[in-house]
Design a protein around this motif. Structure first.
Motif, short mmCIF file in Angstrom:
data_model
loop_
_atom_site.label_atom_id
_atom_site.label_comp_id
_atom_site.label_asym_id
_atom_site.label_seq_id
_atom_site.Cartn_x
_atom_site.Cartn_y
_atom_site.Cartn_z
N ASN A 33 0.38 -1.57 -0.25
CA ASN A 33 -0.04 -0.17 -0.34
C ASN A 33 1.37 1.13 -0.45
OD1 ASN A 33 -1.44 2.17 0.89
ND2 ASN A 33 -2.64 0.91 1.81
N THR A 121 -10.14 0.58 -2.51
CA THR A 121 -8.91 0.97 -2.88
C THR A 121 -8.00 1.62 -3.31
OG1 THR A 121 -9.14 -2.07 -3.75
CG2 THR A 121 -7.16 -0.81 -4.09
N ASN A 125 -5.32 3.66 -0.17
CA ASN A 125 -3.91 3.83 -0.30
C ASN A 125 -4.14 4.87 -1.19
OD1 ASN A 125 -3.39 1.05 -0.88
ND2 ASN A 125 -4.12 0.47 -3.14
#
Length: 141
Positions: A33, A121, A125
Motif C-alpha cells: 500500500n 482500494t 492507497n
C-alpha cells in the motif's frame, strides 16, 4: 558473468535495501500500500482533516470530496462533486460515520456503475490528507 548470476544480483540488491528509518524493505511479492494506510485509517485521517476538534469518527461531504479527489475517484467525468453531493445528502446528515459512509459509497458506485471495492482500494492507497497534488502544502513535516 553468466546470465544466471546476472539475474540474481538485482534481486539480492532489492532484498538488502533499507528504508530511511532503518527498517528493512518488504520482500513480499504482493504490492505494498503506497500510502501505508487502510481505508479505515484514511477515513479517520480525512474526517479529522482541517478540524482540530474532530475525533475522526464522522466525516463531512467536503472532506469526503477532498479524499476522493486525492484518490482520483472524483475525476470530473465519471464521478463529480455533484454526484457525491447527491448521494451523501440522501443520508440526511452533515457528518456521517464509517458505516454510513460505506452505504454512501455503495450507493454511489451502484448508480455510477463502478466497483465499490476498487473505489475503497483507491481511497485506502492514496495516502494521508494533503500529501499529494499540485500546490498542496505538506502539513506533517
Amino acid at each position: 558473468m553468466s546470465a544466471e548470476a546476472n539475474s540474481e544480483a538485482p534481486t539480492q540488491a532489492v532484498e538488502n535495501l533499507k528504508l530511511e528509518n532503518g527498517a528493512e524493505a518488504s520482500k513480499s511479492p504482493v504490492p505494498q500500500n503506497s500510502g501505508g494506510t487502510t481505508f479505515e485509517e484514511n477515513f479517520k485521517a480525512f474526517a479529522k482533516f482541517g478540524d482540530p476538534k474532530s475525533d475522526g469518527k464522522l466525516i463531512t461531504l467536503s472532506n469526503s470530496d477532498k479524499w476522493m479527489k486525492q484518490a482520483k475517484v472524483i475525476d470530473g467525468k465519471k464521478v463529480t462533486t455533484t454526484d457525491t453531493g447527491i448521494y451523501f445528502k440522501k443520508l440526511k446528515s452533515q457528518k456521517i460515520n464509517i458505516t454510513n459512509y460505506k452505504i454512501f459509497l455503495n450507493d454511489l458506485a451502484k448508480n455510477k456503475k463502478l466497483d465499490v471495492e476498487e473505489i475503497k482500494t483507491k481511497m485506502g492507497n492514496c495516502g494521508q490528507p494533503g500529501h499529494h497534488g499540485v500546490g498542496v502544502r505538506k502539513i506533517f513535516k
